[in-house]
Design a protein around this motif. Structure first.
Motif, PDB file in Angstrom:
ATOM      1  N   TYR A   1      23.653  12.619 -21.000  1.00  0.00           N
ATOM      2  CA  TYR A   1      24.926  12.828 -20.302  1.00  0.00           C
ATOM      3  C   TYR A   1      25.889  13.522 -21.260  1.00  0.00           C
ATOM      4  O   TYR A   1      26.168  13.018 -22.357  1.00  0.00           O
ATOM      5  CB  TYR A   1      25.505  11.488 -19.843  1.00  0.00           C
ATOM      6  N   LEU A   2      26.412  14.679 -20.839  1.00  0.00           N
ATOM      7  CA  LEU A   2      27.198  15.543 -21.711  1.00  0.00           C
ATOM      8  C   LEU A   2      28.546  15.851 -21.081  1.00  0.00           C
ATOM      9  O   LEU A   2      28.692  15.857 -19.854  1.00  0.00           O
ATOM     10  CB  LEU A   2      26.448  16.853 -21.966  1.00  0.00           C
ATOM     11  N   ARG A   3      29.530  16.175 -21.934  1.00  0.00           N
ATOM     12  CA  ARG A   3      30.857  16.554 -21.441  1.00  0.00           C
ATOM     13  C   ARG A   3      31.522  17.509 -22.429  1.00  0.00           C
ATOM     14  O   ARG A   3      31.105  17.622 -23.584  1.00  0.00           O
ATOM     15  CB  ARG A   3      31.729  15.324 -21.235  1.00  0.00           C
ATOM     16  N   GLY A   4      32.595  18.170 -21.946  1.00  0.00           N
ATOM     17  CA  GLY A   4      33.422  18.996 -22.809  1.00  0.00           C
ATOM     18  C   GLY A   4      34.453  18.148 -23.532  1.00  0.00           C
ATOM     19  O   GLY A   4      34.706  16.987 -23.184  1.00  0.00           O
ATOM     20  N   PHE A   5      35.112  18.746 -24.522  1.00  0.00           N
ATOM     21  CA  PHE A   5      36.032  17.995 -25.368  1.00  0.00           C
ATOM     22  C   PHE A   5      37.290  17.537 -24.640  1.00  0.00           C
ATOM     23  O   PHE A   5      37.901  16.547 -25.032  1.00  0.00           O
ATOM     24  CB  PHE A   5      36.417  18.832 -26.597  1.00  0.00           C
ATOM     25  N   GLU A   6      37.691  18.220 -23.580  1.00  0.00           N
ATOM     26  CA  GLU A   6      38.897  17.816 -22.861  1.00  0.00           C
ATOM     27  C   GLU A   6      38.613  16.844 -21.717  1.00  0.00           C
ATOM     28  O   GLU A   6      39.550  16.329 -21.103  1.00  0.00           O
ATOM     29  CB  GLU A   6      39.616  19.048 -22.289  1.00  0.00           C
ATOM     30  N   GLU A   7      37.345  16.581 -21.428  1.00  0.00           N
ATOM     31  CA  GLU A   7      37.000  15.787 -20.260  1.00  0.00           C
ATOM     32  C   GLU A   7      37.242  14.294 -20.488  1.00  0.00           C
ATOM     33  O   GLU A   7      36.992  13.782 -21.574  1.00  0.00           O
ATOM     34  CB  GLU A   7      35.536  16.019 -19.893  1.00  0.00           C
ATOM     35  N   PHE A   8      37.732  13.607 -19.450  1.00  0.00           N
ATOM     36  CA  PHE A   8      37.912  12.162 -19.521  1.00  0.00           C
ATOM     37  C   PHE A   8      36.991  11.408 -18.575  1.00  0.00           C
ATOM     38  O   PHE A   8      36.911  10.183 -18.640  1.00  0.00           O
ATOM     39  CB  PHE A   8      39.367  11.775 -19.225  1.00  0.00           C
TER      40      PHE A   8
ATOM     41  N   HIS B   1      35.824   6.223 -17.098  1.00  0.00           N
ATOM     42  CA  HIS B   1      36.594   7.049 -18.012  1.00  0.00           C
ATOM     43  C   HIS B   1      36.049   6.896 -19.435  1.00  0.00           C
ATOM     44  O   HIS B   1      35.606   5.817 -19.824  1.00  0.00           O
ATOM     45  CB  HIS B   1      38.070   6.644 -17.993  1.00  0.00           C
ATOM     46  N   VAL B   2      36.096   7.984 -20.181  1.00  0.00           N
ATOM     47  CA  VAL B   2      35.683   7.986 -21.589  1.00  0.00           C
ATOM     48  C   VAL B   2      36.801   8.619 -22.408  1.00  0.00           C
ATOM     49  O   VAL B   2      37.793   9.111 -21.853  1.00  0.00           O
ATOM     50  CB  VAL B   2      34.364   8.759 -21.780  1.00  0.00           C
ATOM     51  N   GLU B   3      36.641   8.604 -23.715  1.00  0.00           N
ATOM     52  CA  GLU B   3      37.692   9.143 -24.578  1.00  0.00           C
ATOM     53  C   GLU B   3      37.808  10.650 -24.415  1.00  0.00           C
ATOM     54  O   GLU B   3      36.828  11.385 -24.554  1.00  0.00           O
ATOM     55  CB  GLU B   3      37.401   8.814 -26.044  1.00  0.00           C
ATOM     56  N   ARG B   4      39.007  11.116 -24.110  1.00  0.00           N
ATOM     57  CA  ARG B   4      39.283  12.550 -24.103  1.00  0.00           C
ATOM     58  C   ARG B   4      39.480  12.987 -25.548  1.00  0.00           C
ATOM     59  O   ARG B   4      40.322  12.445 -26.265  1.00  0.00           O
ATOM     60  CB  ARG B   4      40.523  12.835 -23.264  1.00  0.00           C
ATOM     61  N   LEU B   5      38.726  13.979 -25.968  1.00  0.00           N
ATOM     62  CA  LEU B   5      38.672  14.353 -27.378  1.00  0.00           C
ATOM     63  C   LEU B   5      39.518  15.587 -27.700  1.00  0.00           C
ATOM     64  O   LEU B   5      39.277  16.256 -28.704  1.00  0.00           O
ATOM     65  CB  LEU B   5      37.217  14.588 -27.784  1.00  0.00           C
ATOM     66  N   SER B   6      40.520  15.860 -26.878  1.00  0.00           N
ATOM     67  CA  SER B   6      41.363  17.040 -27.106  1.00  0.00           C
ATOM     68  C   SER B   6      42.000  17.043 -28.488  1.00  0.00           C
ATOM     69  O   SER B   6      42.206  18.110 -29.077  1.00  0.00           O
ATOM     70  CB  SER B   6      42.459  17.098 -26.042  1.00  0.00           C
TER      71      SER B   6
ATOM     72  N   ALA C   1      34.118  25.327 -29.651  1.00  0.00           N
ATOM     73  CA  ALA C   1      34.206  24.147 -28.792  1.00  0.00           C
ATOM     74  C   ALA C   1      34.272  24.492 -27.304  1.00  0.00           C
ATOM     75  O   ALA C   1      35.101  25.305 -26.886  1.00  0.00           O
ATOM     76  CB  ALA C   1      35.420  23.315 -29.183  1.00  0.00           C
ATOM     77  N   LEU C   2      33.410  23.849 -26.526  1.00  0.00           N
ATOM     78  CA  LEU C   2      33.450  23.946 -25.064  1.00  0.00           C
ATOM     79  C   LEU C   2      34.337  22.820 -24.559  1.00  0.00           C
ATOM     80  O   LEU C   2      34.061  21.648 -24.788  1.00  0.00           O
ATOM     81  CB  LEU C   2      32.047  23.816 -24.472  1.00  0.00           C
ATOM     82  N   VAL C   3      35.424  23.177 -23.870  1.00  0.00           N
ATOM     83  CA  VAL C   3      36.447  22.177 -23.573  1.00  0.00           C
ATOM     84  C   VAL C   3      36.325  21.567 -22.185  1.00  0.00           C
ATOM     85  O   VAL C   3      36.761  20.429 -21.966  1.00  0.00           O
ATOM     86  CB  VAL C   3      37.862  22.755 -23.780  1.00  0.00           C
ATOM     87  N   ARG C   4      35.769  22.291 -21.215  1.00  0.00           N
ATOM     88  CA  ARG C   4      35.672  21.728 -19.872  1.00  0.00           C
ATOM     89  C   ARG C   4      34.652  22.499 -19.054  1.00  0.00           C
ATOM     90  O   ARG C   4      34.308  23.649 -19.369  1.00  0.00           O
ATOM     91  CB  ARG C   4      37.024  21.776 -19.151  1.00  0.00           C
ATOM     92  N   LEU C   5      34.153  21.838 -18.009  1.00  0.00           N
ATOM     93  CA  LEU C   5      33.380  22.540 -16.992  1.00  0.00           C
ATOM     94  C   LEU C   5      34.329  23.408 -16.183  1.00  0.00           C
ATOM     95  O   LEU C   5      35.383  22.936 -15.745  1.00  0.00           O
ATOM     96  CB  LEU C   5      32.677  21.528 -16.080  1.00  0.00           C
ATOM     97  N   ASP C   6      33.961  24.664 -15.964  1.00  0.00           N
ATOM     98  CA  ASP C   6      34.831  25.528 -15.172  1.00  0.00           C
ATOM     99  C   ASP C   6      34.320  25.732 -13.754  1.00  0.00           C
ATOM    100  O   ASP C   6      35.066  25.576 -12.801  1.00  0.00           O
ATOM    101  CB  ASP C   6      35.015  26.886 -15.839  1.00  0.00           C
ATOM    102  N   HIS C   7      33.045  26.114 -13.593  1.00  0.00           N
ATOM    103  CA  HIS C   7      32.585  26.436 -12.235  1.00  0.00           C
ATOM    104  C   HIS C   7      31.076  26.455 -12.145  1.00  0.00           C
ATOM    105  O   HIS C   7      30.368  26.410 -13.155  1.00  0.00           O
ATOM    106  CB  HIS C   7      33.143  27.792 -11.778  1.00  0.00           C
ATOM    107  N   PHE C   8      30.612  26.519 -10.902  1.00  0.00           N
ATOM    108  CA  PHE C   8      29.226  26.787 -10.561  1.00  0.00           C
ATOM    109  C   PHE C   8      29.139  28.204  -9.974  1.00  0.00           C
ATOM    110  O   PHE C   8      30.146  28.781  -9.571  1.00  0.00           O
ATOM    111  CB  PHE C   8      28.697  25.812  -9.498  1.00  0.00           C
TER     112      PHE C   8
END
Length: 357
Positions: A52-59, A134-139, A149-156
């Motif tokens: 399970y993966l996320r961007g740095f700005e994701e919560f 919710h998880v830690e937002r790493l902004s 750094a990849l900060v967020r999912l943008d689109h499909f």
């Protein structure tokens, strides 16, 4: 448009944004190297069969799930909705359309609660959810963020044979078109549609489908993308770059396209524009405008038009791929050398890549 999708009487769910994708990969360790070691996505949790993966700005818990499986494909394109009740609305909406639906109160993946998955009218496995861990937002964790750094999912981006048909269906669902590509005969080759106030949460690309063209993650600046290119070069993995870096005409974004170990396409994307006003104008590009796909006029490699990932039904089987009957964008715009762009009544420049092969 053939066989238009009816507009339901049911109220559509209030979709907030594209939230995560579930991708089936055939070698989890190789995929982890690509998405974590090279691209730097944050691991929320992992086990022997899933990451399970996320961007740095994701919560929320994740933006991407990698799942070990026998066939590389996409198992879900998930959208977050505004309230728990919107999950009910999504279920009723697709049931009225006659689509197969499946509801799980405890979710389909870890970290996500009550969800409904559907086989939508275009053949894609859509998911709608509200409840999520919710998880830690790493902004603010600059000690963890690297220069790429990849900060967020943008689109499909989805491939479908009849873009006009799919466009109407998504507009009925509450998406708004920001840009499209057409020709003088009214054929639509692609359309960009949004819920959040950017250029798109998903796009429809005309081609044989249903297939997934790409998932896109955003960076803050162009230099983040250049760093990723330099890193790939240093690792002697620049062959993972399929296209770019460059700037799109459509969306105005700076971009890079990569292929993961299974061939799934990943876009790194930055600096598109605000679209949130109710009278935001739709930008229509002529299919023969050489700046629509690349503002600088770089050639688009044929694989970008032809290759895409299979998508799965709710039983985990690949959906059959239907052929596009309308003209293909590649056929009407790519030069005889297979690489160069064309404009109507134009001549091919001799220094373009295809002429050197």
């Amino acid at each position: 448009m053939t066989n238009p999708i009816p507009t339901p009487t049911a109220t559509p769910p209030d979709i907030l944004r594209s939230a995560y994708m579930v991708i089936v990969v055939t070698d989890l360790a190789r995929s982890r190297e690509f998405y974590v070691d090279i691209l730097g996505l944050v691991v929320t949790e992992e086990n022997e069969t899933e990451i399970y993966l996320r961007g740095f700005e994701e919560f929320i818990h994740h933006n991407l799930v990698l799942r070990q499986g026998p066939v590389a494909a996409v198992a879900a394109l998930a959208f977050r909705v505004r309230t728990p009740e919107d999950v009910d609305l999504a279920e009723a909406y697709y049931q009225e359309l006659g689509c197969r639906t499946e509801r799980r109160a405890d979710g389909f993946v870890r970290g996500v609660g009550d969800s409904v998955r559907v086989e939508d009218p275009l053949g894609f496995p859509y998911e709608f959810f509200f409840t999520v861990d919710h998880v830690e937002r790493l902004s603010w964790r600059f000690d963890l963020q690297g220069p790429g750094a990849l900060v967020r999912l943008d689109h499909f981006n989805q491939v479908t044979p009849d873009v006009g048909r799919g466009r109407k269906y998504l507009e009925d669902l509450g998406f708004r078109v920001t840009e499209d590509i057409q020709d003088a005969d009214g054929v639509t080759y692609a359309a960009w549609l949004r819920r959040k106030d950017t250029v798109h949460d998903t796009a429809l690309t005309g081609g044989n489908g249903p297939r997934m063209h790409h998932i896109a993650f955003a960076t803050h600046e162009k230099h983040n993308i250049i760093y990723i290119c330099d890193k790939l070069g240093a690792l002697r993995k620049s062959d993972l770059i399929e296209r770019g870096p460059g700037r799109h005409g459509v969306s105005n974004a700076f971009y890079l396209y990569l292929r993961d170990p299974d061939g799934h396409r990943v876009e790194i994307y930055t600096q598109d524009y605000y679209t949130g006003d109710p009278d935001n104008p739709v930008v229509t590009w002529d299919v023969h405008d050489n700046q629509r796909r690349d503002w600088w006029g770089n050639p688009v490699v044929p694989s970008w038009y032809t290759d895409a990932s299979l998508v799965l039904d709710l039983d985990g089987n690949p959906q059959p791929v239907l052929t596009r009957d309308e003209p293909s964008e590649m056929a009407v715009t790519v030069g005889a050398d297979g690489f160069s762009y064309t404009r109507q009544d134009d001549t091919v420049a001799g220094f373009k890549l295809g002429n050197t092969l």
